[in-house]
Design a protein around this motif. Structure first.
Motif, short mmCIF file in Angstrom:
data_model
loop_
_atom_site.label_atom_id
_atom_site.label_comp_id
_atom_site.label_asym_id
_atom_site.label_seq_id
_atom_site.Cartn_x
_atom_site.Cartn_y
_atom_site.Cartn_z
N ASN A 106 97.14 -40.97 15.79
CA ASN A 106 98.46 -39.97 15.78
C ASN A 106 98.56 -39.53 17.07
N HIS A 159 100.16 -40.40 4.28
CA HIS A 159 101.17 -40.44 5.47
C HIS A 159 102.00 -39.22 5.07
N ASP A 166 105.27 -36.51 6.73
CA ASP A 166 106.33 -36.16 7.63
C ASP A 166 106.26 -34.62 8.47
N PRO A 218 105.98 -39.17 12.31
CA PRO A 218 105.15 -39.68 11.01
C PRO A 218 103.64 -39.36 11.38
N ILE A 245 99.38 -39.63 9.99
CA ILE A 245 98.41 -40.10 9.05
C ILE A 245 97.18 -39.34 8.92
#
Lengths: 347, 287
Positions: free
Chosen positions: A240, A299, A301, A306, A308
């Motif tokens: 990420n 996942h 928001d 996005p 994870i």
């Protein structure tokens, strides 16, 4: 066996330069995996080492010899191709022996080598079959056998497992790795699959747009990627990357911050309860969950971004619910937002 | 297969798709076309088995069949000579085409060199020149080189063809480069790569080329007629024409000669039927 040295290696097609003066030494007996996205120049580099592409600039040395101008056959290397390149009109035995077609070995020695390769690769029962009667994995083993019998200074593999299904690919990864341990021959291996790179390589060379971004042992690249691209390319799921800043030594997610924080999904854990003093906490709405068995990928928001995270196997959050995930400070990679180069981790 | 499954398969009704009116019309037209094609051939063989008195008896199966015509034709040494001439010419030209067309086709398909496209277009453009236009230059060339009335004179225009080169180029383009590169790394020279690796991979195209070339040369008439003057060098079609003129109204003899000339073609067709059909499909040709 031999060392392969690339010295300021350049490849151009007309005015378009595709390899930009790369330097690399593949040490004797080392298993080096070139990895990168399509078009990054990894196959072109391998083909230049093999002598299948002309070198536009720089030098390639195999052992002590500069091989830029040598024909492929004079380089004492063997290559395994993605589509196996085994001849459908020949039997397995003939295909393997074809690697010795131009050698001056006696018939007995040739036979001995073919039988030996067949035995090592588990092809003995199939030696008199045609390739059409073999499975994908067996065909790839024939291609490896043809390379083996020549006892070359180095093996070159060009995406050899791409045509196999996932299960067979996993099996062949282990077999090729075992073969390398057994033979100890230098291997240069090209793949776009980072799992292959991580599991097989002594050293990974990450390439992008004709440049080497980073070269090192798999765990070094995983733990200390030099830039955002390498960080995202190595590791599944991808790291990420979030904009942020540091305040009082703590990482704070902030769209206007001058840093990029990189957190591997495995280090961003969905959990309830108190946040450790130096940890980064991210909260968002769950958009999807992927139960993998031992763990679940969540996942979510985060203000349009996005992210994870990982949750324990049995604690699968509902889609649409709010989750909170935490990453320890030592697991947060920091990158310069402009250059995307790594600034290291605060340990 | 068990008895039960066999019975079930036999009992299965004919799929309706096979009985559609469109299909019935197609089959009828094809059947009529087939009959029209085969009838002259059958009459040729039938007439060859009749004596002079029966040839106007149009029954397909002769009342009193005889092989006497065959003995008479074969007894005339010239016929055997023409047969051998045709065999020699057709086989030599076929081998030459298979070798040179594929060599050039391979080079054009697999090597990048300056002028490659120009060479290919130049070869291809010769397909647009009709044979009738080429005959005079061929004749003048043969006369200058002393090739008139020689085997070489009959064969040289067909030793390599633009069509064959085009066909082989298209097929070599389908051979993955990895095969050739693997052989290159294994140490083969370029000729050995072509011969030992690339050629076996294009056997369907080679068969098609060989069959078409053989049949084309076996039946060739125009150029052999022009270039040969002595009857020892006649090929079968030319020999048969002169034979027909000699025999005037002896149709049973003419048909026997024609039947003998057709037999190799039929053998080639029957033996290589599979390859011919595949070849026609591969080459996108009309048979």
């Amino acid at each position: 066996m031999a060392t392969i040295t690339l010295d300021k290696l350049v490849k151009s097609y007309g005015k378009a330069r595709v390899i930009h003066g790369i330097d690399l030494e593949v040490r004797d007996g080392e298993f080096v995996v070139f990895v990168g996205p399509s078009g990054c120049g990894k196959s072109t580099t391998l083909r230049m080492i093999a002598g299948l592409e002309e070198v536009s600039g720089g030098e390639i040395r195999i052992g002590d010899n500069v091989v830029n101008e040598l024909d492929p056959k004079a380089r004492n290397i063997a290559m395994v191709f993605q589509n196996y390149a085994i001849y459908p009109h020949m039997t397995v035995r003939q295909n393997i022996a074809f690697g010795l077609y131009t050698t001056k070995l006696g018939k007995e020695e040739k036979n001995r080598r073919v039988e030996e390769a067949g035995r090592i690769l588990g092809l003995t029962p199939f030696l008199d079959r045609r390739p059409a009667a073999l499975s994908g994995g067996q065909r790839q083993r024939v291609a490896i056998g043809r390379a083996m019998v020549r006892e070359p200074a180095a093996f070159l593999f060009d995406e050899p497992l791409s045509n196999l299904d996932a299960q067979l690919r996993a099996q062949m990864r282990i077999e090729i790795k075992a073969l390398h341990h057994r033979l100890g021959t230098t291997i240069a291996y090209v793949t776009h699959d980072q799992v292959e790179a991580m599991t097989m390589a002594d050293r990974i060379v990450v390439m992008r747009d004709g440049h080497i971004l980073q070269s090192g042992p798999p765990m070094e690249i995983y733990d200390d990627p030099v830039d955002v691209f390498t960080a995202r390319f190595i590791g599944t799921p991808s790291m990420n990357i979030l904009p942020g800043r540091e305040a009082d030594g703590r990482a704070v997610a902030d769209g206007d911050g001058g840093l990029l924080f990189g957190i591997r999904p495995q280090d961003l854990l969905v959990r309830e309860g108190a946040v450790a003093a130096d940890a980064l906490e991210l909260t968002g709405t769950v958009t999807a969950v992927e139960p993998l068995g031992p763990e679940t990928l969540v996942h979510f928001d985060l203000a349009g971004q996005p992210v994870i995270a990982t949750a324990p196997a049995r604690a699968v959050p509902e889609v649409g619910s709010q989750v909170s995930a935490q990453a320890a400070r030592s697991e947060i990679h920091r990158f310069d937002r402009k250059t995307e180069r790594s600034l290291g981790r605060r340990r | 297969m068990t008895a039960a499954t066999a019975t079930a398969r036999e009992a299965r009704p004919l799929p309706m798709a096979r009985l559609r009116p469109g299909r019935i019309v197609t089959w009828t037209v094809l059947f009529i076309g087939g009959v029209l094609m085969v009838t002259p051939l059958l009459f040729m063989f039938s007439t060859s088995l009749k004596d002079a008195g029966q040839i106007y008896d149009l029954r397909l199966i002769p009342e009193d069949p005889t092989l006497a015509n065959y003995f008479e034709v074969l007894g005339d040494g010239r016929f055997l000579r023409w047969f051998l001439n045709s065999s020699l010419v057709a086989i030599a030209v076929t081998l030459s085409n298979v070798f040179f067309d594929s060599l050039v086709g391979y080079t054009l398909a697999k090597f990048r060199f300056r002028g490659r496209q120009f060479v290919f277009l130049a070869i291809l453009s010769t397909l647009m020149i009709p044979t009738e236009m080429l005959v005079i230059p061929w004749y003048l060339m043969s006369a200058n080189f002393g090739w008139l009335d020689t085997y070489w004179g009959i064969m040289f225009p067909g030793m390599m063809t633009a069509f064959g080169t085009f066909l082989m180029k298209q097929f070599f383009e389908t051979v993955p480069d990895d095969f050739l590169e693997a052989a290159r790394i294994d140490g083969l020279n370029e000729f050995a790569i072509w011969w030992r690796v690339a050629m076996p991979l294009v056997t369907p195209a080679l068969s098609a080329l060989a069959i078409f070339t053989f049949l084309g040369n076996w039946t060739a008439f125009f150029w052999p007629l022009i270039v040969t003057t002595s009857s020892e060098l006649y090929t079968l079609p030319i020999g048969l024409t002169s034979f027909a003129v000699e025999q005037a109204i002896r149709w049973e003899m003419i048909m026997t000669g024609a039947a003998l000339a057709t037999i190799p073609t039929l053998i080639v067709f029957l033996l290589l039927q599979r390859y011919i059909v595949r070849g026609v499909m591969l080459a996108g040709l009309k048979g």
